[in-house]
Design a protein around this motif. Structure first.
Motif, short mmCIF file in Angstrom:
data_model
loop_
_atom_site.label_atom_id
_atom_site.label_comp_id
_atom_site.label_asym_id
_atom_site.label_seq_id
_atom_site.Cartn_x
_atom_site.Cartn_y
_atom_site.Cartn_z
N LEU A 81 -83.20 101.04 -46.72
CA LEU A 81 -81.97 101.82 -46.89
C LEU A 81 -80.99 101.59 -45.75
CD1 LEU A 81 -83.63 105.31 -47.60
CD2 LEU A 81 -82.81 103.68 -49.31
N LEU A 115 -82.18 98.83 -51.14
CA LEU A 115 -81.71 99.72 -52.18
C LEU A 115 -80.24 100.03 -51.93
CD1 LEU A 115 -84.75 102.15 -52.23
CD2 LEU A 115 -84.30 100.25 -53.79
N ASP A 168 -77.43 102.52 -53.53
CA ASP A 168 -76.75 103.48 -54.37
C ASP A 168 -75.26 103.39 -54.02
OD1 ASP A 168 -79.23 104.18 -55.34
OD2 ASP A 168 -79.46 105.83 -53.93
N LEU A 169 -74.42 103.95 -54.85
CA LEU A 169 -72.99 103.76 -54.69
C LEU A 169 -72.24 105.06 -54.96
CD1 LEU A 169 -70.54 101.67 -54.54
CD2 LEU A 169 -70.69 101.68 -57.02
N THR A 193 -71.01 108.84 -58.73
CA THR A 193 -72.16 108.42 -57.94
C THR A 193 -73.13 107.66 -58.85
OG1 THR A 193 -71.96 110.38 -56.54
CG2 THR A 193 -74.04 109.18 -56.44
N LEU A 194 -73.56 106.50 -58.39
CA LEU A 194 -74.56 105.72 -59.09
C LEU A 194 -75.82 105.67 -58.24
CD1 LEU A 194 -71.62 104.28 -59.76
CD2 LEU A 194 -73.14 102.91 -61.17
N VAL A 195 -76.96 105.93 -58.85
CA VAL A 195 -78.26 105.87 -58.18
C VAL A 195 -79.15 104.97 -59.03
CG1 VAL A 195 -80.28 107.16 -57.41
CG2 VAL A 195 -78.00 108.16 -57.17
N GLY A 196 -79.69 103.95 -58.42
CA GLY A 196 -80.54 103.02 -59.16
C GLY A 196 -79.79 102.35 -60.30
N GLY A 197 -78.49 102.18 -60.13
CA GLY A 197 -77.68 101.51 -61.14
C GLY A 197 -77.25 102.41 -62.29
N ARG A 198 -77.61 103.70 -62.24
CA ARG A 198 -77.25 104.63 -63.31
C ARG A 198 -76.26 105.68 -62.79
NH1 ARG A 198 -82.70 106.73 -65.75
NH2 ARG A 198 -81.28 108.50 -65.93
#
Length: 98
Positions: free
Chosen positions: A52, A60, A62-63, A86-91
């Motif tokens: 991270l 990893l 996230d965005l 917010t995107l976490v793990g591409g979702r």
């Protein structure tokens, strides 16, 4: 659980003042230094610095999409930055993207 708004602490670190203007920090830092403390620094504190805290291959990522540019808004407006998505793990887990 109450969560801390990172833009309050980023603004405090950069301006040396609380959102209301009260001086609290005699040694403000640059925007980049504050951002590194919030990303790489926190990853280090979690013993996750190998996974991270930086955008590089194998880590990893996230965005968060913001409503204004942290690096260019007037320093006193850092406190006002809000996430749009917010995107976490591409979702997508918060907000919306056009």
């Amino acid at each position: 659980m109450r969560q801390t708004n990172p833009f309050i602490t980023l603004g405090w670190a950069v301006t040396g003042r609380m959102p209301g203007g009260q001086p609290t920090n005699d040694a403000p830092v640059t925007r980049e230094q504050a951002l590194i403390a919030h990303t790489r620094g926190n990853a280090f504190m979690l013993f996750r610095e190998n996974a991270l805290g930086a955008i590089q291959p194998g880590m990893l990522a996230d965005l968060v999409v913001l409503d204004r540019d942290y690096l260019t808004v007037p320093a006193g407006e850092i406190f006002l930055i809000r996430p749009v998505a917010t995107l976490v793990g591409g979702r997508l887990v918060f907000g919306a993207l056009d």
